[in-house]
Scaffold this active site. Structure first.
Site, PDB file in Angstrom:
ATOM      1  N   ASP A 206      28.072  52.003 -22.561  1.00  0.00           N
ATOM      2  CA  ASP A 206      26.797  51.280 -23.469  1.00  0.00           C
ATOM      3  C   ASP A 206      27.707  51.471 -24.453  1.00  0.00           C
ATOM      4  OD1 ASP A 206      24.008  51.493 -24.629  1.00  0.00           O
ATOM      5  OD2 ASP A 206      24.395  53.206 -24.643  1.00  0.00           O
TER       6      ASP A 206
ATOM      7  N   ASP B 281      28.542  53.698 -13.877  1.00  0.00           N
ATOM      8  CA  ASP B 281      27.311  52.824 -13.620  1.00  0.00           C
ATOM      9  C   ASP B 281      27.358  52.138 -14.583  1.00  0.00           C
ATOM     10  OD1 ASP B 281      26.431  55.075 -15.535  1.00  0.00           O
ATOM     11  OD2 ASP B 281      24.764  55.587 -14.021  1.00  0.00           O
TER      12      ASP B 281
ATOM     13  N   ASP C  46      19.894  56.960 -13.870  1.00  0.00           N
ATOM     14  CA  ASP C  46      18.170  57.303 -13.594  1.00  0.00           C
ATOM     15  C   ASP C  46      17.750  57.023 -14.827  1.00  0.00           C
ATOM     16  OD1 ASP C  46      19.917  59.398 -15.058  1.00  0.00           O
ATOM     17  OD2 ASP C  46      18.684  61.088 -15.277  1.00  0.00           O
TER      18      ASP C  46
ATOM     19  N   LYS D 241      26.185  61.703 -12.288  1.00  0.00           N
ATOM     20  CA  LYS D 241      25.715  61.458 -11.121  1.00  0.00           C
ATOM     21  C   LYS D 241      25.579  59.741 -10.720  1.00  0.00           C
ATOM     22  CE  LYS D 241      22.991  65.367 -11.148  1.00  0.00           C
ATOM     23  NZ  LYS D 241      22.241  65.617 -11.112  1.00  0.00           N
TER      24      LYS D 241
END
Ligand code: 5GP
Ligand code: MG
Length: 178
Positions: free
Chosen positions: A102, A99, A158, A42
């Protein structure tokens, strides 16, 4: 500023500028070609919305839910898809919008996945990059900004499903997850 946020790392204004710069780069790179933009759910939902407004050209937009994350701050190399594409990428120019990269596991998996589905071309755009945290080699084609190894939230990102709505990117107070 939200109580659980230690510090604002990127303001709304800075995020807007990043989207404008990336939108220009992408517009130029894909000139004359129709692009299937695939947002990774998301975390990318706000970024994708702001990014596509800055892309001048023909786009289709779809979403995929794939992640190597559990409900915490640790990454795992196992990537799962919990919502698949609804538009077939076969023969299309695909731009994956994420987003943050990593370990690189999710990104690598998604590029391979689009290629296996016969996408004509696959490019990768990420709002943030944490290059020092890679477990597998991966270089995004378009990067909003590189960040250090802090856990960041807001603007779609989030912690345990909270803070996605914050209009800025903040560093979470350690006390929230320790
Ligand atoms: P990777 O497969 O590259 O390890 O995982 C990337 C995903 O990990 C991102 O899409 C994001 O969901 C999550 N992630 C990595 N770093 C952070 C961070 O600092 N904050 C948040 N909220 N999510 C992160
Ligand atoms: Mg993600």
């Amino acid at each position: 500023m939200h109580n659980d946020v230690e510090k604002i790392l990127f303001s709304e204004e800075e995020l807007k500028k990043i989207c404008q710069r990336l939108g220009k780069q992408i517009t130029k790179a894909f000139e004359g070609q129709k692009v299937l933009v695939v947002g990774v759910l998301k975390g990318s939902f706000i970024f994708l919305g702001d990014l596509v407004k800055n892309i001048d050209g023909d786009l289709n937009i779809d979403f995929i839910d794939a992640s190597s994350y559990y409900n915490g701050t640790q990454t795992t190399s196992h990537v799962t898809i919990s919502k698949d594409l609804s538009i077939d990428p076969d023969g299309k120019c695909v731009l994956i919008v994420e987003d943050i990269v990593d370990s690189g596991n999710t990104a690598n998996f998604l590029v391979d996945y689009m290629k296996a589905k016969n996408a004509k071309d696959v490019k990768f755009c990420t709002l943030f990059d944490k290059p020092k945290r890679r477990q597998v080699a991966f270089t995004p084609d378009y990067i909003g900004a590189s960040v250090d190894d802090n856990f960041i939230v807001g603007y779609g990102l989030d912690y345990a499903e909270n803070y996605r709505h914050l209009p800025y990117i903040g560093i979470l107070k350690e006390s929230v997850y320790l």
